[in-house]
Design a protein around this motif. Structure first.
Motif, PDB file in Angstrom:
ATOM      1  N   GLN A  13     -54.596  12.595  41.778  1.00  0.00           N
ATOM      2  CA  GLN A  13     -54.897  11.172  41.731  1.00  0.00           C
ATOM      3  C   GLN A  13     -54.820  10.552  43.123  1.00  0.00           C
ATOM      4  N   GLU A  14     -55.850   9.799  43.483  1.00  0.00           N
ATOM      5  CA  GLU A  14     -55.877   9.079  44.752  1.00  0.00           C
ATOM      6  C   GLU A  14     -55.200   7.720  44.546  1.00  0.00           C
ATOM      7  N   ILE A  15     -54.145   7.492  45.305  1.00  0.00           N
ATOM      8  CA  ILE A  15     -53.380   6.252  45.155  1.00  0.00           C
ATOM      9  C   ILE A  15     -53.374   5.476  46.468  1.00  0.00           C
ATOM     10  N   CYS A  16     -53.840   4.246  46.442  1.00  0.00           N
ATOM     11  CA  CYS A  16     -53.629   3.324  47.547  1.00  0.00           C
ATOM     12  C   CYS A  16     -52.314   2.613  47.261  1.00  0.00           C
TER      13      CYS A  16
ATOM     14  N   PRO B  27     -52.566  -7.210  45.429  1.00  0.00           N
ATOM     15  CA  PRO B  27     -52.054  -5.966  46.026  1.00  0.00           C
ATOM     16  C   PRO B  27     -52.123  -5.985  47.543  1.00  0.00           C
ATOM     17  N   GLN B  28     -51.034  -5.589  48.169  1.00  0.00           N
ATOM     18  CA  GLN B  28     -50.967  -5.421  49.615  1.00  0.00           C
ATOM     19  C   GLN B  28     -50.768  -3.927  49.874  1.00  0.00           C
ATOM     20  N   TYR B  29     -51.750  -3.302  50.535  1.00  0.00           N
ATOM     21  CA  TYR B  29     -51.743  -1.847  50.702  1.00  0.00           C
ATOM     22  C   TYR B  29     -50.998  -1.436  51.963  1.00  0.00           C
ATOM     23  N   PHE B  30     -50.239  -0.330  51.864  1.00  0.00           N
ATOM     24  CA  PHE B  30     -49.414   0.137  52.971  1.00  0.00           C
ATOM     25  C   PHE B  30     -49.746   1.562  53.415  1.00  0.00           C
ATOM     26  N   TYR B  31     -50.249   2.398  52.532  1.00  0.00           N
ATOM     27  CA  TYR B  31     -50.614   3.765  52.877  1.00  0.00           C
ATOM     28  C   TYR B  31     -51.348   4.379  51.689  1.00  0.00           C
ATOM     29  N   ALA B  32     -51.782   5.622  51.835  1.00  0.00           N
ATOM     30  CA  ALA B  32     -52.551   6.291  50.782  1.00  0.00           C
ATOM     31  C   ALA B  32     -51.905   7.633  50.453  1.00  0.00           C
ATOM     32  N   THR B  33     -51.895   7.981  49.183  1.00  0.00           N
ATOM     33  CA  THR B  33     -51.286   9.237  48.734  1.00  0.00           C
ATOM     34  C   THR B  33     -52.209   9.976  47.779  1.00  0.00           C
ATOM     35  N   LEU B  34     -52.367  11.270  48.010  1.00  0.00           N
ATOM     36  CA  LEU B  34     -52.984  12.139  47.008  1.00  0.00           C
ATOM     37  C   LEU B  34     -51.846  12.747  46.213  1.00  0.00           C
ATOM     38  N   TYR B  35     -51.822  12.482  44.905  1.00  0.00           N
ATOM     39  CA  TYR B  35     -50.681  12.868  44.069  1.00  0.00           C
ATOM     40  C   TYR B  35     -51.081  13.934  43.062  1.00  0.00           C
ATOM     41  N   ASP B  36     -50.217  14.935  42.925  1.00  0.00           N
ATOM     42  CA  ASP B  36     -50.422  16.037  41.993  1.00  0.00           C
ATOM     43  C   ASP B  36     -49.619  15.751  40.727  1.00  0.00           C
ATOM     44  N   THR B  37     -50.290  15.327  39.660  1.00  0.00           N
ATOM     45  CA  THR B  37     -49.598  14.936  38.431  1.00  0.00           C
ATOM     46  C   THR B  37     -49.082  16.145  37.647  1.00  0.00           C
ATOM     47  N   GLN B  38     -49.509  17.335  38.013  1.00  0.00           N
ATOM     48  CA  GLN B  38     -49.006  18.544  37.345  1.00  0.00           C
ATOM     49  C   GLN B  38     -47.711  19.021  38.003  1.00  0.00           C
ATOM     50  N   SER B  39     -47.701  19.075  39.330  1.00  0.00           N
ATOM     51  CA  SER B  39     -46.486  19.461  40.056  1.00  0.00           C
ATOM     52  C   SER B  39     -45.509  18.292  40.185  1.00  0.00           C
ATOM     53  N   LYS B  40     -46.002  17.070  39.949  1.00  0.00           N
ATOM     54  CA  LYS B  40     -45.214  15.843  40.019  1.00  0.00           C
ATOM     55  C   LYS B  40     -44.638  15.585  41.413  1.00  0.00           C
ATOM     56  N   ILE B  41     -45.419  15.963  42.420  1.00  0.00           N
ATOM     57  CA  ILE B  41     -45.102  15.657  43.810  1.00  0.00           C
ATOM     58  C   ILE B  41     -46.410  15.322  44.514  1.00  0.00           C
ATOM     59  N   PRO B  42     -46.344  14.620  45.651  1.00  0.00           N
ATOM     60  CA  PRO B  42     -47.577  14.329  46.379  1.00  0.00           C
ATOM     61  C   PRO B  42     -48.119  15.573  47.078  1.00  0.00           C
ATOM     62  N   VAL B  43     -49.428  15.558  47.329  1.00  0.00           N
ATOM     63  CA  VAL B  43     -50.038  16.558  48.205  1.00  0.00           C
ATOM     64  C   VAL B  43     -49.889  16.083  49.645  1.00  0.00           C
ATOM     65  N   TYR B  44     -50.201  14.809  49.875  1.00  0.00           N
ATOM     66  CA  TYR B  44     -50.003  14.214  51.199  1.00  0.00           C
ATOM     67  C   TYR B  44     -49.989  12.699  51.086  1.00  0.00           C
ATOM     68  N   SER B  45     -49.424  12.073  52.125  1.00  0.00           N
ATOM     69  CA  SER B  45     -49.515  10.626  52.321  1.00  0.00           C
ATOM     70  C   SER B  45     -50.080  10.381  53.713  1.00  0.00           C
ATOM     71  N   ALA B  46     -51.005   9.428  53.812  1.00  0.00           N
ATOM     72  CA  ALA B  46     -51.651   9.085  55.085  1.00  0.00           C
ATOM     73  C   ALA B  46     -51.293   7.648  55.423  1.00  0.00           C
ATOM     74  N   TYR B  47     -50.941   7.421  56.695  1.00  0.00           N
ATOM     75  CA  TYR B  47     -50.469   6.094  57.070  1.00  0.00           C
ATOM     76  C   TYR B  47     -50.674   5.848  58.555  1.00  0.00           C
ATOM     77  N   ASN B  48     -50.492   4.581  58.949  1.00  0.00           N
ATOM     78  CA  ASN B  48     -50.544   4.184  60.350  1.00  0.00           C
ATOM     79  C   ASN B  48     -49.108   4.095  60.859  1.00  0.00           C
TER      80      ASN B  48
END
Length: 271
Positions: A52-55, A65-86
């Motif tokens: 799931q792509e999460i802003c 909504p005030q956005y702070f970063y982006a996360t690709l989340y793995d709902t099967q492993s229940k952990i993120p794949v990565y978070s991208a931020y400034n």
């Protein structure tokens, strides 16, 4: 009469699904990616809803909504794949409250919020909860760390469980902390600093199926007047150390067997 009752029951049962908040996509928050393009978005052909792509956002005073970063989340492993931020470092306080993403489990809230905003029967189905970490011996390891924030609201926004993975406390507070500090030093001369931090899941799990991170990795793209410069880190290795490598080498490692097993790129050759 019986047919009407059946139809009415179906309508009632569908109402929570029809009214739940829509999960965001990266198209809503391109500012966190180099040239507006995200790292590779993983796919699972056996489960189209797994990644799931999460802003990542908090609601402001006007309920927007005030956005702070982006996360690709793995709902099967229940952990993120990565978070991208400034990356923008400043000394900020720390608040250890932890949010969840209600919209992942049928909630009606678009941004991160409390567990109570998820229907009771759905809690923990597609994401980690605080109780999964209780007594596990693992830290909630931030991907977007508090140390890389510069405002109280950005700090709060990092404390959602979709931005964390089970991490060995010694590594989290030791070698990986030093790598986070080095990223800040490297970014001091940047006009703009893009960071992507991710994990590779291991075979061990805690709580209700929350996979423990086997490796942490991070890449920095530094925008300067004279061009772009990049660095990457990954760890722990067999000796518990963090290795520095090029982004190209990181891409190759993440694409290999035992990692994501598919072609993966962090900056798509743009940095």
């Amino acid at each position: 009469m019986n047919t009407c009752r059946v139809v009415w029951c179906l309508v009632v049962s569908l109402l929570p699904l029809l009214s739940q908040a829509r999960v965001t996509t990266f198209s809503q928050c391109p500012a966190f990616f180099v040239d507006g393009l995200s790292p590779t978005v993983l796919r699972d052909h056996g489960n189209n809803n797994r990644y799931q792509e999460i802003c990542q956002c908090l609601l402001d005073q006007n309920n927007k909504p005030q956005y702070f970063y982006a996360t690709l989340y793995d709902t099967q492993s229940k952990i993120p794949v990565y978070s991208a931020y400034n990356l923008s470092h400043a000394d900020t306080g720390r608040d250890d409250r932890w949010y969840v993403e209600p919209q992942l489990d049928g909630g009606k809230v678009e941004c991160m919020g409390g567990q109570h905003q998820i229907p009771i029967a759905n809690r923990g189905q597609r994401q980690a909860l605080n109780r999964d970490y209780d007594g596990s011996g693992y830290d909630k390891g931030h991907l977007y760390p508090v140390y890389h924030t510069s405002t109280p609201t950005a700090m709060l926004a990092t404390s959602t469980l979709t931005n964390a993975a089970p991490q060995d406390p010694t590594f989290n507070r030791g070698r990986w902390r030093l790598a986070e500090e080095k990223l800040v030093e490297l970014s001091r001369d940047c006009l703009h600093a893009f960071v992507v931090t991710g994990v590779v899941p291991g075979n061990k799990a805690i709580g209700n199926g929350v996979r423990v991170a086997k490796h942490y990795w991070s890449a920095l793209c530094c925008m300067k007047k004279e061009g772009r410069q990049s660095w990457a880190f990954v760890g722990p290795d067999n000796n518990g150390q963090v290795q520095e490598l090029s982004v190209k080498e990181l891409d190759q490692r993440l694409s290999g067997e035992g990692h994501f097993d598919t072609e993966f790129t962090v900056f798509d050759g743009r940095c």
